[in-house]
Design a protein around this motif. Structure first.
Motif, PDB file in Angstrom:
ATOM      1  N   PHE A 294      -2.819   2.720  -8.136  1.00  0.00           N
ATOM      2  CA  PHE A 294      -3.632   4.084  -8.104  1.00  0.00           C
ATOM      3  C   PHE A 294      -3.374   4.744  -9.267  1.00  0.00           C
ATOM      4  O   PHE A 294      -2.252   4.825  -9.920  1.00  0.00           O
ATOM      5  CB  PHE A 294      -3.162   4.729  -6.891  1.00  0.00           C
ATOM      6  CG  PHE A 294      -3.755   4.490  -5.618  1.00  0.00           C
ATOM      7  CD1 PHE A 294      -2.997   4.479  -4.364  1.00  0.00           C
ATOM      8  CD2 PHE A 294      -4.999   4.196  -5.532  1.00  0.00           C
ATOM      9  CE1 PHE A 294      -3.619   4.254  -3.125  1.00  0.00           C
ATOM     10  CE2 PHE A 294      -5.613   3.797  -4.509  1.00  0.00           C
ATOM     11  CZ  PHE A 294      -4.878   3.830  -3.202  1.00  0.00           C
TER      12      PHE A 294
ATOM     13  N   ASP B 296      -5.961  12.786  -4.129  1.00  0.00           N
ATOM     14  CA  ASP B 296      -7.177  12.884  -3.642  1.00  0.00           C
ATOM     15  C   ASP B 296      -7.089  12.368  -2.008  1.00  0.00           C
ATOM     16  O   ASP B 296      -7.394  13.040  -1.148  1.00  0.00           O
ATOM     17  CB  ASP B 296      -8.426  12.227  -3.998  1.00  0.00           C
ATOM     18  CG  ASP B 296      -9.067  13.003  -5.384  1.00  0.00           C
ATOM     19  OD1 ASP B 296      -9.661  12.440  -6.049  1.00  0.00           O
ATOM     20  OD2 ASP B 296      -8.664  14.145  -5.418  1.00  0.00           O
ATOM     21  N   GLN B 297      -6.432  11.202  -1.994  1.00  0.00           N
ATOM     22  CA  GLN B 297      -6.094  10.490  -0.671  1.00  0.00           C
ATOM     23  C   GLN B 297      -5.098  11.310   0.007  1.00  0.00           C
ATOM     24  O   GLN B 297      -5.410  11.582   1.061  1.00  0.00           O
ATOM     25  CB  GLN B 297      -5.714   9.045  -0.822  1.00  0.00           C
ATOM     26  CG  GLN B 297      -6.748   8.257  -1.049  1.00  0.00           C
ATOM     27  CD  GLN B 297      -6.622   6.803  -0.583  1.00  0.00           C
ATOM     28  OE1 GLN B 297      -5.538   6.749   0.485  1.00  0.00           O
ATOM     29  NE2 GLN B 297      -7.448   5.983  -0.512  1.00  0.00           N
ATOM     30  N   LEU B 298      -3.990  11.942  -0.615  1.00  0.00           N
ATOM     31  CA  LEU B 298      -2.951  12.663   0.114  1.00  0.00           C
ATOM     32  C   LEU B 298      -3.654  14.043   0.595  1.00  0.00           C
ATOM     33  O   LEU B 298      -3.410  14.336   1.644  1.00  0.00           O
ATOM     34  CB  LEU B 298      -2.083  12.901  -0.858  1.00  0.00           C
ATOM     35  CG  LEU B 298      -0.779  13.814  -0.383  1.00  0.00           C
ATOM     36  CD1 LEU B 298      -0.139  13.110   0.956  1.00  0.00           C
ATOM     37  CD2 LEU B 298       0.136  14.178  -1.353  1.00  0.00           C
ATOM     38  N   LYS B 299      -4.648  14.791  -0.230  1.00  0.00           N
ATOM     39  CA  LYS B 299      -5.105  15.945   0.139  1.00  0.00           C
ATOM     40  C   LYS B 299      -5.964  15.676   1.308  1.00  0.00           C
ATOM     41  O   LYS B 299      -6.115  16.529   2.454  1.00  0.00           O
ATOM     42  CB  LYS B 299      -5.731  16.692  -1.018  1.00  0.00           C
ATOM     43  CG  LYS B 299      -4.845  17.191  -2.052  1.00  0.00           C
ATOM     44  CD  LYS B 299      -5.594  17.796  -3.282  1.00  0.00           C
ATOM     45  CE  LYS B 299      -4.677  18.176  -4.204  1.00  0.00           C
ATOM     46  NZ  LYS B 299      -5.353  18.821  -5.210  1.00  0.00           N
ATOM     47  N   THR B 300      -7.060  14.451   1.440  1.00  0.00           N
ATOM     48  CA  THR B 300      -7.883  14.344   2.406  1.00  0.00           C
ATOM     49  C   THR B 300      -7.165  14.007   3.773  1.00  0.00           C
ATOM     50  O   THR B 300      -7.595  14.665   4.737  1.00  0.00           O
ATOM     51  CB  THR B 300      -8.534  13.264   1.802  1.00  0.00           C
ATOM     52  OG1 THR B 300      -9.441  13.370   0.935  1.00  0.00           O
ATOM     53  CG2 THR B 300      -9.639  12.678   3.253  1.00  0.00           C
ATOM     54  N   GLN B 301      -6.058  13.389   3.498  1.00  0.00           N
ATOM     55  CA  GLN B 301      -5.222  13.005   4.867  1.00  0.00           C
ATOM     56  C   GLN B 301      -4.507  14.144   5.484  1.00  0.00           C
ATOM     57  O   GLN B 301      -4.384  14.538   6.868  1.00  0.00           O
ATOM     58  CB  GLN B 301      -4.281  11.813   4.541  1.00  0.00           C
ATOM     59  CG  GLN B 301      -5.149  10.750   4.310  1.00  0.00           C
ATOM     60  CD  GLN B 301      -4.237   9.183   4.459  1.00  0.00           C
ATOM     61  OE1 GLN B 301      -3.110   9.380   4.780  1.00  0.00           O
ATOM     62  NE2 GLN B 301      -4.754   8.052   4.070  1.00  0.00           N
TER      63      GLN B 301
ATOM     64  N   GLU C  71      -6.583   9.632  -7.812  1.00  0.00           N
ATOM     65  CA  GLU C  71      -6.955   8.903  -6.710  1.00  0.00           C
ATOM     66  C   GLU C  71      -5.861   9.088  -5.598  1.00  0.00           C
ATOM     67  O   GLU C  71      -5.944   9.457  -4.676  1.00  0.00           O
ATOM     68  CB  GLU C  71      -7.008   7.308  -7.128  1.00  0.00           C
ATOM     69  CG  GLU C  71      -8.340   7.148  -7.897  1.00  0.00           C
ATOM     70  CD  GLU C  71      -8.261   5.758  -8.356  1.00  0.00           C
ATOM     71  OE1 GLU C  71      -9.373   5.051  -8.689  1.00  0.00           O
ATOM     72  OE2 GLU C  71      -7.083   4.953  -8.481  1.00  0.00           O
ATOM     73  N   PHE C  72      -4.539   9.048  -5.974  1.00  0.00           N
ATOM     74  CA  PHE C  72      -3.423   9.314  -4.942  1.00  0.00           C
ATOM     75  C   PHE C  72      -3.718  10.713  -4.338  1.00  0.00           C
ATOM     76  O   PHE C  72      -3.592  10.712  -3.176  1.00  0.00           O
ATOM     77  CB  PHE C  72      -2.022   8.867  -5.552  1.00  0.00           C
ATOM     78  CG  PHE C  72      -1.159   8.996  -4.716  1.00  0.00           C
ATOM     79  CD1 PHE C  72      -0.293  10.150  -4.715  1.00  0.00           C
ATOM     80  CD2 PHE C  72      -0.542   7.814  -3.863  1.00  0.00           C
ATOM     81  CE1 PHE C  72       0.659  10.147  -3.562  1.00  0.00           C
ATOM     82  CE2 PHE C  72       0.376   8.243  -2.933  1.00  0.00           C
ATOM     83  CZ  PHE C  72       1.239   9.163  -2.834  1.00  0.00           C
TER      84      PHE C  72
ATOM     85  N   GLN D  24      -7.132  16.353   7.067  1.00  0.00           N
ATOM     86  CA  GLN D  24      -7.616  15.643   8.148  1.00  0.00           C
ATOM     87  C   GLN D  24      -6.743  16.024   9.490  1.00  0.00           C
ATOM     88  O   GLN D  24      -6.833  16.464  10.657  1.00  0.00           O
ATOM     89  CB  GLN D  24      -7.624  14.175   8.217  1.00  0.00           C
ATOM     90  CG  GLN D  24      -9.055  13.929   7.752  1.00  0.00           C
ATOM     91  CD  GLN D  24      -9.449  12.410   7.235  1.00  0.00           C
ATOM     92  OE1 GLN D  24      -8.477  11.784   7.283  1.00  0.00           O
ATOM     93  NE2 GLN D  24     -10.618  11.953   7.123  1.00  0.00           N
TER      94      GLN D  24
ATOM     95  N   SER E 141      -5.860  -2.486  -1.402  1.00  0.00           N
ATOM     96  CA  SER E 141      -4.861  -1.465  -0.866  1.00  0.00           C
ATOM     97  C   SER E 141      -3.814  -1.774  -2.138  1.00  0.00           C
ATOM     98  O   SER E 141      -3.936  -2.573  -3.021  1.00  0.00           O
ATOM     99  CB  SER E 141      -4.101  -2.430   0.259  1.00  0.00           C
ATOM    100  OG  SER E 141      -3.772  -3.705  -0.043  1.00  0.00           O
TER     101      SER E 141
END
Lengths: 87, 79
Positions: free
Chosen positions: A15, A22-27, A19-20, A30, A3
């Motif tokens: 991060f 990518d995670q934001l877009k994925t979430q 990377e940040f 979803q 984390s």
């Protein structure tokens, strides 16, 4: 990947921007997909299951399939109407 | 891949973009839901009739027209 630490602590495990993002877009994707599915469930239940029986009839099942396709199509129509036909 | 901190201006800009995108998706979702209720009155068929698809398209645009009227009205009321 462990984390991330808070920015103020200045530790070495931060991060990268990529990377940040990518995670934001994925979430976001979803969350959007879940909301979309919930909406389709509501609409198609209302249209297709008028009198719930002891199992789904063939006509109820095909209604549901068509309903899902039509709702996706409706989303496209509304989206294009808003974003590619300005007055 | 850079190693910028979470406070860079670049990151803030990228986050703003995603927020903008998310708000647009939300508007399309909300409008599709409302216009579906207004325009698709019967059981869903294997394709939309032309009146159903024009209703959906019109619905979205009339909503935008209405938004503009509401904003203007609201602005003219402010003291």
């Amino acid at each position: 990947m462990d984390s991330f630490s808070s920015p103020s602590s200045g530790s070495s495990s931060q991060f990268s921007t990529d990377e940040f993002m990518d995670q934001l877009k994925t979430q976001l994707a979803q969350a959007y997909a879940e909301e979309f599915l919930e909406t389709v469930r509501g609409k198609c239940f209302e249209k297709c299951i008028t009198k719930p029986g002891s199992s789904l009839s063939g006509s109820e099942s095909s209604c549901i399939s068509r309903c899902v396709e039509r709702y996706i199509e409706a989303t496209g129509i509304v989206s294009r109407s808003l974003f590619s036909a300005p007055r | 891949m850079d190693a910028s901190s979470l406070n860079s201006a670049e990151l803030q800009r990228l986050i703003s973009q995603e927020k903008e995108r998310a708000m647009m998706n939300e508007m399309v979702a909300k409008l599709t839901s409302a216009c579906w209720d207004k325009c698709i009155t019967g059981t869903p068929g294997s394709k939309f009739s032309s009146s159903e698809s024009s209703c959906l398209s019109n619905c979205a645009q009339r909503y935008m027209d209405m938004s503009i009227i509401i904003m203007k009205r609201f602005q003219s009321m402010q003291i």
